[in-house]
Design a protein around this motif. Sequence first.
Motif, short mmCIF file in Angstrom:
data_model
loop_
_atom_site.label_atom_id
_atom_site.label_comp_id
_atom_site.label_asym_id
_atom_site.label_seq_id
_atom_site.Cartn_x
_atom_site.Cartn_y
_atom_site.Cartn_z
N CYS A 1 -6.86 63.54 42.57
CA CYS A 1 -7.33 63.13 41.25
C CYS A 1 -6.36 63.61 40.17
O CYS A 1 -6.04 62.88 39.24
CB CYS A 1 -8.75 63.64 40.98
SG CYS A 1 -9.46 62.90 39.49
N HIS A 2 -5.90 64.83 40.30
CA HIS A 2 -4.96 65.33 39.29
C HIS A 2 -3.67 64.52 39.26
O HIS A 2 -3.11 64.26 38.20
CB HIS A 2 -4.63 66.81 39.56
CG HIS A 2 -5.80 67.71 39.30
ND1 HIS A 2 -5.88 68.98 39.79
CD2 HIS A 2 -6.94 67.51 38.60
CE1 HIS A 2 -7.02 69.53 39.39
NE2 HIS A 2 -7.68 68.66 38.67
N CYS B 1 -8.85 67.49 44.90
CA CYS B 1 -8.39 68.01 43.61
C CYS B 1 -7.01 67.43 43.32
O CYS B 1 -6.74 66.92 42.24
CB CYS B 1 -8.24 69.53 43.61
SG CYS B 1 -9.56 70.48 44.38
C1 HEC Z 1 -12.25 63.18 39.25
C2 HEC Z 1 -10.94 63.76 39.03
C3 HEC Z 1 -10.74 65.25 39.26
C4 HEC Z 1 -11.05 65.98 40.37
C5 HEC Z 1 -11.67 65.49 41.68
C6 HEC Z 1 -10.65 67.34 40.09
N1 HEC Z 1 -10.13 67.43 38.84
FE1 HEC Z 1 -9.50 69.14 37.93
N2 HEC Z 1 -9.05 68.05 36.23
C7 HEC Z 1 -9.16 66.68 36.11
C8 HEC Z 1 -8.70 66.28 34.78
C9 HEC Z 1 -8.66 64.85 34.24
C10 HEC Z 1 -8.32 67.45 34.13
C11 HEC Z 1 -7.78 67.56 32.69
C12 HEC Z 1 -8.93 67.60 31.70
C13 HEC Z 1 -8.44 67.62 30.26
O1 HEC Z 1 -7.44 68.34 29.99
O2 HEC Z 1 -9.04 66.95 29.43
C14 HEC Z 1 -8.55 68.55 35.06
C15 HEC Z 1 -8.33 69.90 34.78
C16 HEC Z 1 -8.51 70.95 35.66
C17 HEC Z 1 -8.39 72.35 35.33
C18 HEC Z 1 -8.17 72.90 33.92
C19 HEC Z 1 -6.80 73.36 33.63
C20 HEC Z 1 -5.87 72.20 33.58
O3 HEC Z 1 -4.98 72.19 34.42
O4 HEC Z 1 -5.99 71.30 32.77
C21 HEC Z 1 -8.61 73.07 36.48
C22 HEC Z 1 -8.56 74.58 36.65
C23 HEC Z 1 -8.93 72.11 37.52
N3 HEC Z 1 -8.88 70.84 37.00
C24 HEC Z 1 -9.24 72.46 38.83
C25 HEC Z 1 -9.69 71.55 39.80
C26 HEC Z 1 -10.00 71.91 41.17
C27 HEC Z 1 -9.83 73.29 41.78
C28 HEC Z 1 -10.46 70.77 41.78
C29 HEC Z 1 -10.95 70.58 43.18
C30 HEC Z 1 -11.93 71.53 43.70
C31 HEC Z 1 -10.40 69.70 40.77
N4 HEC Z 1 -9.93 70.22 39.60
C32 HEC Z 1 -10.78 68.39 41.00
C33 HEC Z 1 -9.65 65.81 37.05
C34 HEC Z 1 -10.14 66.17 38.30
#
Ligand code: HEC
Length: 158
Positions: free
Chosen positions: A146-147, A143
């Motif tokens: 990627c973020h 998570c």
């Molecule tokens: C492949 C890439 C990727 C992975 C792996 C990933 N995320 Fe994200 N996540 C994103 C992206 C890009 C956004 C923003 C989307 C947007 O705003 O259009 C996001 C947004 C979010 C949000 C929505 C609120 C916000 O902060 O924008 C949450 C909650 C979240 N992710 C939780 C998780 C969790 C928990 C995990 C792991 C279990 C995870 N993500 C894994 C790419 C990822």
Amino acid sequence: MHTLKRIETFVWTALLGGSLLLPSLVMADDWESLPPGPIRDRIELMEKVGDDAKTINDALKAGNPADAAAPADNIAALMPKFDELFPEGSTGEDSRAKKNIWASWDEFQAFSTYLKDAATDVAKAARDGGDVKSASRKMFKSCKSCHKKFRLPKEDEE
Ligand code: HEC
């Protein structure tokens, strides 16, 4: 309103065996007021991933690692759909998606697939009496990775 940072902090604290501070107030999330479309859909999907991640964390915290199986299955099922919600250039003020997603599409997809596989491993460990904690740690790292690379920071964090 942003919950992920708290979930991550919460998760790391739990995995490192420290004390836990669960936010006492959970407000309605911003995405619910977004117009229909891929940005709204993928944020909704990610919020579900966040809820499932929290359920996994709660299961570990409660000493019931077997309960991590169902939420881990959910995450593994959601991630392939996530990739389909990124039409070229779909970002803007409603979204935290970075523009580099489309320039580095293969890498973005690799992160997504990595999470799907890691969640599958968590579910397997939960079913087979394996090491759910270390499988989860690996999953939660994805998570963050990627973020860090593909999601814009918010002013109210970091
Ligand atoms: C492949 C890439 C990727 C992975 C792996 C990933 N995320 Fe994200 N996540 C994103 C992206 C890009 C956004 C923003 C989307 C947007 O705003 O259009 C996001 C947004 C979010 C949000 C929505 C609120 C916000 O902060 O924008 C949450 C909650 C979240 N992710 C939780 C998780 C969790 C928990 C995990 C792991 C279990 C995870 N993500 C894994 C790419 C990822």
